[in-house]
Design an enzyme around this catalytic site. Structure first.
Site, mmCIF file in Angstrom:
data_model
loop_
_atom_site.group_PDB
_atom_site.id
_atom_site.type_symbol
_atom_site.label_atom_id
_atom_site.label_comp_id
_atom_site.label_asym_id
_atom_site.label_seq_id
_atom_site.Cartn_x
_atom_site.Cartn_y
_atom_site.Cartn_z
ATOM 1 N N ARG A 51 0.798 -1.218 0.000
ATOM 2 C CA ARG A 51 0.000 0.000 0.000
ATOM 3 C C ARG A 51 0.838 1.279 0.000
ATOM 4 N NH1 ARG A 51 -2.731 -3.778 1.480
ATOM 5 N NH2 ARG A 51 -0.838 -4.295 2.605
ATOM 6 N N THR A 52 1.781 1.372 0.918
ATOM 7 C CA THR A 52 2.464 2.657 1.094
ATOM 8 C C THR A 52 3.269 3.006 -0.151
ATOM 9 O OG1 THR A 52 2.589 2.103 3.423
ATOM 10 C CG2 THR A 52 3.868 3.990 2.702
ATOM 11 N N LYS A 80 25.375 -3.788 0.000
ATOM 12 C CA LYS A 80 26.851 -3.750 0.021
ATOM 13 C C LYS A 80 27.365 -3.008 1.240
ATOM 14 C CE LYS A 80 26.642 -2.972 -4.940
ATOM 15 N NZ LYS A 80 26.862 -1.879 -5.894
ATOM 16 N N ARG A 101 11.038 3.765 3.688
ATOM 17 C CA ARG A 101 10.681 2.821 4.762
ATOM 18 C C ARG A 101 11.941 2.035 5.113
ATOM 19 N NH1 ARG A 101 5.552 -1.095 4.747
ATOM 20 N NH2 ARG A 101 4.639 0.928 5.247
ATOM 21 N N HIS A 129 4.597 5.719 11.679
ATOM 22 C CA HIS A 129 4.163 5.564 10.281
ATOM 23 C C HIS A 129 3.235 6.754 9.999
ATOM 24 C CE1 HIS A 129 3.052 3.982 6.505
ATOM 25 N NE2 HIS A 129 2.733 2.731 6.838
HETATM 26 N N1 CP Z 1 -0.490 0.007 5.719
HETATM 27 C C1 CP Z 1 0.739 -0.276 5.246
HETATM 28 O O1 CP Z 1 1.759 0.341 5.635
HETATM 29 O O2 CP Z 1 0.752 -1.246 4.286
HETATM 30 P P1 CP Z 1 2.054 -1.741 3.520
HETATM 31 O O3 CP Z 1 2.965 -2.371 4.540
HETATM 32 O O4 CP Z 1 1.559 -2.697 2.479
HETATM 33 O O5 CP Z 1 2.707 -0.519 2.920
#
Ligand code: CP
Length: 306
Positions: A51-52, A80, A101, A129
């Site tokens: 999603r993100t 590396k 991320r 998040h």
């Molecule tokens: N909600 C969320 O962060 O989903 P993903 O881990 O798929 O990005």
């Protein structure tokens, strides 16, 4: 230049402006189709995501911009041994804005310090998040018409679930918010959230292990999965993984306007039979993630349309 590391990087007024922009984007997609012409978004994902990452990429493409990036640590020079700080300095030469991320708590803070372009934390370990939180706020605001005066149930892995930590940080700034924290005893919210956030803001909350006991009083039920990747011990995960399963019987205990949210991915914690319930809002929530990320990209790049 602004970054987004934590939901608190925006004031309540700035968040309201961002949510209003996201709602306008939802209603008038074509108006925003060229606002990012010529701009590039880099997505650096050193941890799995559906999603993100894809909603960020969809958001930038919908604004007329383009995207580049990596979807795993193994496909980048992180494999590396390149540091996050060096990687971000490189990416700042190749793009106009970056979303990252990373599995390590605090990596977002380090990256933002080295970024020469607006930096967005797309999840740092079990910490925060913030763009999921913006998504959650837009979902609640769109469904309820307000972010004030409601009881929010947070259920599942409240220890490792970074979406829960970010959402609590964000919601304590609104009046009349109460929380019911529903988790196994081993997965309660961390002490720093209880003491530095909830107690510090005089927020009313109680902690439960039984989901049924809370259902009737909730305005929002925010389900989360047990975060397998953060457990040190697989046996412990297996013991916890089916602790909560929201099914149609439990939904009968909820009010007619109790909406069910989940940041997704779901594992077993919401039965698929609940998907057809009009109160199940988690797929709509994922759609809101695109609008709010479009609004965020515009805000951080200081772009407007007339
Ligand atoms: N909600 C969320 O962060 O989903 P993903 O881990 O798929 O990005």
């Amino acid at each position: 230049m602004r970054h987004l590391i934590s939901p608190l990087d925006f004031t309540v007024e700035e968040i309201q402006k961002l949510l209003d922009l996201a709602r306008d984007i939802e209603k008038n997609r074509s108006k925003y189709a060229h606002v990012c012409d010529g701009k590039k978004l880099a997505t650096l994902f050193f941890e799995p995501s559906t999603r993100t990452r894809l909603s960020f990429e969809s958001a930038m493409l919908s604004l007329g911009g383009s995207v580049l990036g990596v979807s795993s640590a193994s496909s980048s020079s992180a494999a590396k041994g390149e540091s996050v700080a060096d990687t971000i300095r490189m990416i700042s030469c190749y793009s106009d804005i970056v979303a990252m991320r990373h599995p390590k708590e605090g990596s977002a803070f380090v990256a933002a310090q080295k970024a020469g372009i607006p930096f967005i934390n797309a999840g740092d370990g079990g910490h925060q998040h913030p763009t999921q939180t913006l998504t959650d706020l837009l979902t609640i605001y769109s469904l309820k018409g307000t972010l004030e005066n409601m009881t929010i149930g947070l259920c599942g892995d409240l220890k490792f679930g970074r979406t829960v930590h970010s959402l609590i940080h964000a919601m304590v700034r609104y009046p009349g918010i109460k929380f019911v924290l529903i988790s196994p005893p081993e997965l309660r919210v961390p002490d720093y959230i209880r003491e530095d956030v909830l107690d510090a803001h005089n927020i009313e909350y109680r902690e439960l292990t039984n989901l049924e006991d809370a259902m009737a009083e909730l305005d929002i039920l925010y389900m989360t999965r047990i975060q397998r990747e953060r457990f040190f011990n697989e046996e412990e995960y297996l013991r916890m993984k089916d602790y909560y399963v929201l099914d149609t019987d439990k939904m009968k205990l909820a009010k007619e306007d109790t909406f069910i949210l989940h940041p997704l991915p779901r594992v077993n914690e919401i039965s698929t039979e609940v998907d057809d319930d009009p109160r199940a809002a988690y797929f709509k929530q994922a759609q809101y993630g695109v609008y709010v990320r479009m609004a965020l990209i515009m805000t951080l790049l200081e772009l407007e349309v007339e």
